[in-house]
Write a protein that holds these residues in place. Structure first.
Motif, PDB file in Angstrom:
ATOM      1  N   PRO A  82     -34.695   6.533  31.654  1.00 56.01           N
ATOM      2  CA  PRO A  82     -34.064   7.512  30.768  1.00 56.01           C
ATOM      3  C   PRO A  82     -34.128   7.112  29.292  1.00 56.01           C
ATOM      4  O   PRO A  82     -33.594   7.812  28.444  1.00 56.01           O
ATOM      5  N   VAL A  83     -34.762   5.985  28.972  1.00 51.21           N
ATOM      6  CA  VAL A  83     -34.832   5.559  27.570  1.00 51.21           C
ATOM      7  C   VAL A  83     -36.284   5.259  27.201  1.00 51.21           C
ATOM      8  O   VAL A  83     -37.066   4.795  28.022  1.00 51.21           O
ATOM      9  N   ARG A  84     -36.607   5.558  25.958  1.00 51.39           N
ATOM     10  CA  ARG A  84     -37.987   5.462  25.488  1.00 51.39           C
ATOM     11  C   ARG A  84     -38.317   4.051  24.996  1.00 51.39           C
ATOM     12  O   ARG A  84     -37.558   3.488  24.213  1.00 51.39           O
ATOM     13  N   PRO A  85     -39.438   3.469  25.426  1.00 52.45           N
ATOM     14  CA  PRO A  85     -39.850   2.204  24.811  1.00 52.45           C
ATOM     15  C   PRO A  85     -40.380   2.479  23.404  1.00 52.45           C
ATOM     16  O   PRO A  85     -40.809   3.600  23.110  1.00 52.45           O
ATOM     17  N   ARG A 144     -20.297  -5.718  33.264  1.00 54.78           N
ATOM     18  CA  ARG A 144     -21.080  -5.024  34.276  1.00 54.78           C
ATOM     19  C   ARG A 144     -22.256  -4.242  33.680  1.00 54.78           C
ATOM     20  O   ARG A 144     -23.253  -4.014  34.336  1.00 54.78           O
ATOM     21  N   GLU A 145     -22.096  -3.810  32.416  1.00 55.62           N
ATOM     22  CA  GLU A 145     -23.088  -2.898  31.848  1.00 55.62           C
ATOM     23  C   GLU A 145     -23.767  -3.468  30.598  1.00 55.62           C
ATOM     24  O   GLU A 145     -23.253  -4.381  29.967  1.00 55.62           O
ATOM     25  N   CYS A 146     -24.899  -2.869  30.259  1.00 51.62           N
ATOM     26  CA  CYS A 146     -25.622  -3.180  29.025  1.00 51.62           C
ATOM     27  C   CYS A 146     -26.052  -1.874  28.387  1.00 51.62           C
ATOM     28  O   CYS A 146     -26.192  -0.866  29.076  1.00 51.62           O
ATOM     29  N   MET A 147     -26.298  -1.930  27.077  1.00 47.59           N
ATOM     30  CA  MET A 147     -26.935  -0.787  26.438  1.00 47.59           C
ATOM     31  C   MET A 147     -28.387  -1.156  26.203  1.00 47.59           C
ATOM     32  O   MET A 147     -28.696  -2.276  25.798  1.00 47.59           O
ATOM     33  N   ILE A 169     -30.885   5.682  23.446  1.00 49.01           N
ATOM     34  CA  ILE A 169     -29.893   4.709  23.915  1.00 49.01           C
ATOM     35  C   ILE A 169     -29.490   5.121  25.323  1.00 49.01           C
ATOM     36  O   ILE A 169     -29.334   6.315  25.597  1.00 49.01           O
ATOM     37  N   VAL A 170     -29.282   4.124  26.160  1.00 46.09           N
ATOM     38  CA  VAL A 170     -28.757   4.440  27.477  1.00 46.09           C
ATOM     39  C   VAL A 170     -27.877   3.278  27.930  1.00 46.09           C
ATOM     40  O   VAL A 170     -28.086   2.141  27.496  1.00 46.09           O
TER      41      VAL A 170
END
Ligand SMILES: [Zn+2]
Length: 207
Positions: A82-85, A144-147, A169-170
């Motif tokens: 869901p996020v663009r490189p 638990r999470e990262c952006m 961003i995801v």
């Protein structure tokens, strides 16, 4: 069924490809001066970038650039994130997309949201600085999470809805990060480049 959530990562790259391939078509169809004025009227949000691309294509590097982006899109599509490189750094260097004095146009060329482009230009917020990172704990569960953020993109805030919607961003579970690193490894090995600041960093990770 198209799941919007899972195509966002590719669609940003596809939009960049579409613009560049249209500029390539223009560069082939007209003389250099005519092509520049056609490019300016086609790309009103980034006229000087469009002219620079036309200039570059007149030196014969267009097909190589298009080929690399197509290749990057096909690798990225496989991972379906869901996020663009970040755009292939070799392509960005060839097309001169790292010039800070043209930051506003470059942000628009990369389809960054206007609010984020504005913050980047007006506050000269060119990296993920403390004013953003200080709020990370309020935005995600840090254990638990990262952006994951497109490398080179600086959001106006970590919660910017437009940036989230555009796949820049995801928020992901920490145990999914391995997958993102795999995509980075594959991009770097299939499309080698020597930009020292990017290397394998197609994404930024905030944990
Ligand atoms: Zn924004």
């Amino acid at each position: 069924v198209t799941d919007k959530k899972t195509v966002r990562g590719v669609s940003g790259l596809q939009a960049i490809y579409d613009n560049i391939s249209e500029l390539y078509r223009i560069s082939k169809a007209y003389s250099l001066e005519e092509a520049k004025s056609a490019a300016v009227s086609r790309c009103r949000k980034f006229p000087s970038i469009a002219c620079a691309v036309i200039d570059d294509f007149s030196k014969g590097r267009g097909l190589e650039v298009l080929d690399r982006i197509r290749h990057q899109i096909s690798i990225t599509r496989k991972f379906n994130f869901p996020v663009r490189p970040a755009l292939d750094p070799y392509t960005s260097t060839t097309l001169n997309l790292y010039q800070l004095e043209k930051a506003e146009e470059i942000g628009r060329f990369f389809e960054y949201p206007e609010c984020c482009v504005k913050t980047f230009v007006e506050d000269f917020k060119i990296t993920l600085d403390q004013s953003l990172l200080g709020k990370l704990g309020r935005v995600i569960n840090r254990g638990r999470e990262c952006m994951v953020i497109t490398s080179g993109f600086v959001p106006c805030t970590l919660e910017c809805k437009k940036a989230h919607r555009s796949g820049l961003i995801v928020t992901v579970e920490r145990d999914k990060l391995e997958q993102f690193k795999k995509l980075e490894d594959e991009l770097f090995s299939m499309l080698p480049h020597c930009h020292p600041a990017y290397f394998r960093n197609y994404f930024e990770y905030l944990c």
